[in-house]
Design a protein around this motif. Structure first.
Motif, short mmCIF file in Angstrom:
data_model
loop_
_atom_site.label_atom_id
_atom_site.label_comp_id
_atom_site.label_asym_id
_atom_site.label_seq_id
_atom_site.Cartn_x
_atom_site.Cartn_y
_atom_site.Cartn_z
N PRO A 120 0.84 -1.21 0.00
CA PRO A 120 0.00 0.00 0.00
C PRO A 120 0.86 1.25 0.00
O PRO A 120 1.89 1.33 0.70
N ASP A 121 0.44 2.24 -0.80
CA ASP A 121 1.27 3.42 -1.03
C ASP A 121 0.42 4.68 -1.01
O ASP A 121 -0.55 4.79 -1.76
N PRO A 122 0.74 5.66 -0.15
CA PRO A 122 -0.06 6.89 -0.07
C PRO A 122 -0.15 7.65 -1.39
O PRO A 122 -1.20 8.21 -1.71
N ALA A 123 0.93 7.67 -2.16
CA ALA A 123 0.91 8.39 -3.43
C ALA A 123 -0.07 7.74 -4.41
O ALA A 123 -0.81 8.43 -5.12
N LEU A 127 -3.55 9.25 -6.04
CA LEU A 127 -3.86 9.25 -7.46
C LEU A 127 -5.20 8.58 -7.72
O LEU A 127 -6.02 9.10 -8.50
N ASP A 128 -5.45 7.46 -7.07
CA ASP A 128 -6.73 6.77 -7.25
C ASP A 128 -7.89 7.66 -6.83
O ASP A 128 -8.93 7.71 -7.50
N ALA A 129 -7.73 8.37 -5.71
CA ALA A 129 -8.79 9.25 -5.23
C ALA A 129 -9.03 10.40 -6.20
O ALA A 129 -10.17 10.78 -6.47
N GLY A 173 -9.64 -1.58 -9.19
CA GLY A 173 -9.24 -1.39 -7.80
C GLY A 173 -9.39 -2.63 -6.93
O GLY A 173 -8.52 -2.94 -6.12
N ASP A 174 -10.50 -3.34 -7.09
CA ASP A 174 -10.70 -4.53 -6.26
C ASP A 174 -9.59 -5.55 -6.48
O ASP A 174 -9.11 -6.18 -5.54
N ALA A 175 -9.20 -5.71 -7.73
CA ALA A 175 -8.17 -6.71 -8.03
C ALA A 175 -6.78 -6.24 -7.63
O ALA A 175 -6.02 -7.01 -7.02
N LEU A 176 -6.43 -5.00 -7.95
CA LEU A 176 -5.06 -4.54 -7.75
C LEU A 176 -4.82 -3.98 -6.36
O LEU A 176 -3.75 -4.20 -5.78
N ARG A 177 -5.78 -3.27 -5.81
CA ARG A 177 -5.58 -2.64 -4.50
C ARG A 177 -6.06 -3.52 -3.36
O ARG A 177 -5.52 -3.45 -2.25
N HIS A 178 -7.08 -4.33 -3.61
CA HIS A 178 -7.66 -5.13 -2.54
C HIS A 178 -7.45 -6.63 -2.74
O HIS A 178 -7.90 -7.43 -1.91
N ILE A 211 6.54 -3.09 -4.23
CA ILE A 211 5.81 -4.28 -4.67
C ILE A 211 6.79 -5.41 -4.98
O ILE A 211 6.59 -6.56 -4.56
N ALA A 212 7.85 -5.09 -5.70
CA ALA A 212 8.84 -6.11 -6.05
C ALA A 212 9.49 -6.69 -4.80
O ALA A 212 9.72 -7.91 -4.72
N ASP A 213 9.79 -5.84 -3.82
CA ASP A 213 10.38 -6.32 -2.57
C ASP A 213 9.44 -7.32 -1.89
O ASP A 213 9.87 -8.37 -1.40
N ALA A 214 8.16 -6.97 -1.84
CA ALA A 214 7.18 -7.82 -1.15
C ALA A 214 7.02 -9.16 -1.87
O ALA A 214 6.93 -10.21 -1.22
N LEU A 215 6.98 -9.14 -3.19
CA LEU A 215 6.84 -10.39 -3.94
C LEU A 215 8.10 -11.23 -3.83
O LEU A 215 8.04 -12.45 -3.61
#
Length: 253
Positions: A120-123, A127-129, A173-178, A211-215
């Motif tokens: 999760p990323d504030p930036a 952008l999504d908002a 959003g549901d797929a990528l963010r959630h 994201i890459a670090d987490a994966l």
């Protein structure tokens, strides 16, 4: 789905491969990379619904969401283990297939996967908002420009196709963010035994590294690569370098 435009770059018939493009792109983006790979793989792809030469996306009330629909289209093209390559949204589809059917994947190359649920990323939230607010006001061209200012290049004119596609982007959003597809479920990434390569552009938004670090922390056999001078659209701007990295992962398999 009818009206799906298929693409094929012939190569070694014993080395099938499937490439999945990004949102607001098309399968044609793999052409220069296929040329650089010079027939090492028999590469196939397609224009996702609402992209390139394929028909527009036509959701139905009881039908799948866009990510699921694209995943099913891609999975239907796999009849034996292959080399799976994806960029951005396409990389999340490729990863979803690998988690669901690891036996179908010979190697997995993920270029800038945008699985925001992993980091999760504030930036990105901002952008999504902003995009959601603009779309609610019917300011689709401004929403598309806002998206492309971060994830691509803003063209001189936002065309009708991009205005349709930005609505598709907003609907992921549901797929990528959630992670509605549960790509990140416990034990899922860990069962991918094919060699995985995570590629990112040196100048990409910081969330891509997160994201890459987490994966990478969960994948059993993973490599990392950074393309100097490239941003999120590395397959288009630096096809030779990206193809060279894909070739490295092909060798590992």
């Amino acid at each position: 789905m009818t009206g799906l435009h298929l693409r094929h770059w012939p190569g070694d018939a014993d080395r099938p491969a499937l490439a999945l493009h990004c949102m607001m792109g098309s399968g044609s983006s793999w052409g220069p990379i296929a040329a650089a790979l010079a027939g090492r793989v028999d590469l196939r792809g397609f224009d996702m619904p609402g992209h390139g030469r394929s028909d527009d996306w036509q959701p139905t009330p009881d039908g799948p969401d866009y990510h699921t629909a694209v995943t099913r289209l891609a999975a239907a093209m796999i009849d034996r283990p292959l080399d799976l390559i994806g960029h951005s949204f396409g990389a999340t589809v490729a990863l979803r297939i690998a988690v669901a059917a690891p036996e179908a994947v010979r190697s997995l190359t993920l270029i800038e996967p945008v699985l925001f649920a992993a980091c999760p990323d504030p930036a990105q939230d901002a952008l999504d908002a902003r995009m959601a607010a603009l779309l609610d006001e019917g300011r689709d061209a401004e929403a598309a420009a806002a998206f492309l200012s971060v994830w691509g290049a803003v063209p001189p004119r936002i065309g009708a196709a991009m205005l349709r596609q930005i609505r598709l982007v907003a609907g992921t959003g549901d797929a990528l963010r959630h992670d509605s597809a549960r790509i990140l479920r416990e034990g899922g990434l860990e069962q991918i035994d094919a060699p995985v390569l995570l590629i990112q552009g040196a100048d990409s938004p910081p969330v891509i590294r997160g994201i890459a670090d987490a994966l990478a922390a969960r994948l059993p056999d993973v490599g990392r690569a950074v393309v100097p001078g490239a941003g999120h659209m590395a397959p288009l701007t630096h096809p030779q370098q990206v193809a060279g990295l894909i070739a490295v992962n092909l060798d590992r398999a």
